[in-house]
Design a protein around this motif. Sequence first.
Motif, PDB file in Angstrom:
ATOM      1  N   LYS A 123      39.238  52.781  77.864  1.00  0.00           N
ATOM      2  CA  LYS A 123      40.072  53.616  78.735  1.00  0.00           C
ATOM      3  C   LYS A 123      39.288  54.441  79.763  1.00  0.00           C
ATOM      4  O   LYS A 123      39.622  55.587  80.074  1.00  0.00           O
ATOM      5  CB  LYS A 123      40.979  54.556  77.920  1.00  0.00           C
ATOM      6  CG  LYS A 123      41.798  53.929  76.824  1.00  0.00           C
ATOM      7  CD  LYS A 123      42.220  52.525  77.053  1.00  0.00           C
ATOM      8  CE  LYS A 123      43.314  52.340  78.076  1.00  0.00           C
ATOM      9  NZ  LYS A 123      43.534  50.859  78.302  1.00  0.00           N
ATOM     10  N   THR A 164      37.864  50.509  83.092  1.00  0.00           N
ATOM     11  CA  THR A 164      37.247  49.183  83.029  1.00  0.00           C
ATOM     12  C   THR A 164      38.055  48.141  83.805  1.00  0.00           C
ATOM     13  O   THR A 164      37.480  47.267  84.462  1.00  0.00           O
ATOM     14  CB  THR A 164      37.133  48.724  81.554  1.00  0.00           C
ATOM     15  OG1 THR A 164      36.826  49.846  80.740  1.00  0.00           O
ATOM     16  CG2 THR A 164      36.072  47.658  81.392  1.00  0.00           C
ATOM     17  N   THR A 165      39.377  48.259  83.720  1.00  0.00           N
ATOM     18  CA  THR A 165      40.234  47.252  84.355  1.00  0.00           C
ATOM     19  C   THR A 165      40.020  47.199  85.873  1.00  0.00           C
ATOM     20  O   THR A 165      40.085  46.134  86.491  1.00  0.00           O
ATOM     21  CB  THR A 165      41.710  47.518  83.994  1.00  0.00           C
ATOM     22  OG1 THR A 165      41.805  47.543  82.565  1.00  0.00           O
ATOM     23  CG2 THR A 165      42.630  46.438  84.530  1.00  0.00           C
ATOM     24  N   SER A 187      44.485  58.848  78.235  1.00  0.00           N
ATOM     25  CA  SER A 187      44.731  57.450  78.582  1.00  0.00           C
ATOM     26  C   SER A 187      44.840  56.592  77.313  1.00  0.00           C
ATOM     27  O   SER A 187      45.726  55.744  77.196  1.00  0.00           O
ATOM     28  CB  SER A 187      43.603  56.941  79.487  1.00  0.00           C
ATOM     29  OG  SER A 187      43.831  55.610  79.874  1.00  0.00           O
ATOM     30  N   TYR A 224      34.332  57.068  86.757  1.00  0.00           N
ATOM     31  CA  TYR A 224      35.677  56.856  87.291  1.00  0.00           C
ATOM     32  C   TYR A 224      36.007  57.880  88.374  1.00  0.00           C
ATOM     33  O   TYR A 224      36.548  57.535  89.420  1.00  0.00           O
ATOM     34  CB  TYR A 224      36.692  56.927  86.144  1.00  0.00           C
ATOM     35  CG  TYR A 224      38.094  56.510  86.515  1.00  0.00           C
ATOM     36  CD1 TYR A 224      38.396  55.173  86.769  1.00  0.00           C
ATOM     37  CD2 TYR A 224      39.115  57.453  86.591  1.00  0.00           C
ATOM     38  CE1 TYR A 224      39.694  54.791  87.082  1.00  0.00           C
ATOM     39  CE2 TYR A 224      40.416  57.077  86.904  1.00  0.00           C
ATOM     40  CZ  TYR A 224      40.697  55.747  87.157  1.00  0.00           C
ATOM     41  OH  TYR A 224      41.992  55.366  87.470  1.00  0.00           O
ATOM     42  N   GLY A 262      46.341  56.304  86.628  1.00  0.00           N
ATOM     43  CA  GLY A 262      44.982  56.418  87.158  1.00  0.00           C
ATOM     44  C   GLY A 262      44.640  57.771  87.753  1.00  0.00           C
ATOM     45  O   GLY A 262      43.907  57.847  88.736  1.00  0.00           O
TER      46      GLY A 262
HETATM   47  P1  A3P Z   1      45.303  56.053  82.951  1.00  0.00           P
HETATM   48  O1  A3P Z   1      45.819  55.725  81.598  1.00  0.00           O
HETATM   49  O2  A3P Z   1      44.714  57.412  83.041  1.00  0.00           O
HETATM   50  O3  A3P Z   1      46.281  55.782  84.038  1.00  0.00           O
HETATM   51  P2  A3P Z   1      40.549  50.704  80.854  1.00  0.00           P
HETATM   52  O4  A3P Z   1      40.736  49.676  81.919  1.00  0.00           O
HETATM   53  O5  A3P Z   1      39.120  51.025  80.595  1.00  0.00           O
HETATM   54  O6  A3P Z   1      41.340  50.399  79.665  1.00  0.00           O
HETATM   55  O7  A3P Z   1      41.116  52.055  81.488  1.00  0.00           O
HETATM   56  C1  A3P Z   1      42.477  52.165  81.794  1.00  0.00           C
HETATM   57  C2  A3P Z   1      42.660  53.241  82.847  1.00  0.00           C
HETATM   58  O8  A3P Z   1      42.266  52.718  84.132  1.00  0.00           O
HETATM   59  C3  A3P Z   1      44.106  53.658  82.972  1.00  0.00           C
HETATM   60  O9  A3P Z   1      44.073  55.045  83.276  1.00  0.00           O
HETATM   61  C4  A3P Z   1      44.586  52.804  84.145  1.00  0.00           C
HETATM   62  O10 A3P Z   1      45.718  53.310  84.809  1.00  0.00           O
HETATM   63  C5  A3P Z   1      43.356  52.815  85.031  1.00  0.00           C
HETATM   64  N1  A3P Z   1      43.298  51.661  85.955  1.00  0.00           N
HETATM   65  C6  A3P Z   1      43.645  50.373  85.686  1.00  0.00           C
HETATM   66  N2  A3P Z   1      43.482  49.608  86.785  1.00  0.00           N
HETATM   67  C7  A3P Z   1      43.017  50.413  87.762  1.00  0.00           C
HETATM   68  C8  A3P Z   1      42.683  50.199  89.143  1.00  0.00           C
HETATM   69  N3  A3P Z   1      42.782  49.012  89.692  1.00  0.00           N
HETATM   70  N4  A3P Z   1      42.250  51.270  89.855  1.00  0.00           N
HETATM   71  C9  A3P Z   1      42.162  52.490  89.294  1.00  0.00           C
HETATM   72  N5  A3P Z   1      42.477  52.761  88.010  1.00  0.00           N
HETATM   73  C10 A3P Z   1      42.897  51.733  87.240  1.00  0.00           C
END
Ligand code: A3P
Length: 324
Positions: free
Chosen positions: A68, A71-72, A170, A227, A292
Amino acid sequence: SNLDTIMSEDEFATFVDGLPREKCRGPINFWYQWDGYWYRIDFLKAAIAAQSGFLARDDDVILTSSTKTGTTWLKALIPCIMAHNRDNIDHEEDDPLLRNHPNQLIPSIELSIFNPNNLDPDVLNVDEMPSPRLFRTHLPYSKLPESIKNDNSSCKLVYITREPKDVFVSLWHFMNSISNAEPCPTMDEEFDSFCKGIHLFGPFHDHVLEYWNESLKKPEKILFLRYEEMKKDPKGQVKKLAEFLGRPFVNEEELDNVLWRCSLERLKNLQVNKNGLEPCLGIPKIAYFRNGLVGDGKKSLTKEMQERLDQITREKFEGTGLDL
Ligand code: A3P
């Protein structure tokens, strides 16, 4: 390359019996602690199998993170930056993000490739993947396969981290959107576990510190990203990322295009991410996209909770040069 070739079922069972464990969400689930970090049993198996079964190539790129931390975003950015036809991607049909959830563009070492419970029938054979291969992992630095860490290996690691209170919030939302396990822990219970480091690939702070220290020793091998900095200065950070990967942008338009294609607003609204399940873990694809925001932890946690986690962060990071 699976675990059977390293230890028998019985040997693994004996090994697991000797590990500290803690109850976690779900009727039968435990976290197992192995050398300081907490794992789910299937990812523990995968981690052990990967240690000897994963052979890094010099041109591999490995995305590393705790959970969280954004990474995505990087699961989308790295494949776009590495794509051969990056300058030609105006043709929408060439955009792999239109047809794949970001998880599918960059396979996980322990959640997909070596995971004995991988639900995806199309498990990749890592040795047959064309170079440059892209991978991701939540394993702590100390548990990465030797072939990645080896001084002779010039594969590259990108680490992303995030402010711990925002990570917790998150994670809380993510767990609630993926699990229908009864009874559900309260936010207080989950927060207490997080503070004690008992969560998937936790303790969070130790995970961050391991990669931070390595990135100081080997800046050409490990790029350490945050981030918050990516949100504040996406152009600067993504430019730096592309340069680190040896694929600098040729012009501003190319950079803008990649940023737009990987933006949360766009990905969240693509058909491919709105419906259905992520193939290897069976998690709703949309769970990876929320709002995000930077600073959600301050809004959603009580003063006491904020102080407790801030205090842990201060203690853990004191004198390390790291500040989250
Ligand atoms: P929030 O839950 O605070 O919105 P991971 O990918 O490590 O699991 O982290 C997930 C977090 O990254 C989530 O945060 C998600 O909304 C955010 N996220 C996913 N895709 C993103 C993108 N393309 N740009 C910015 N943030 C992103």
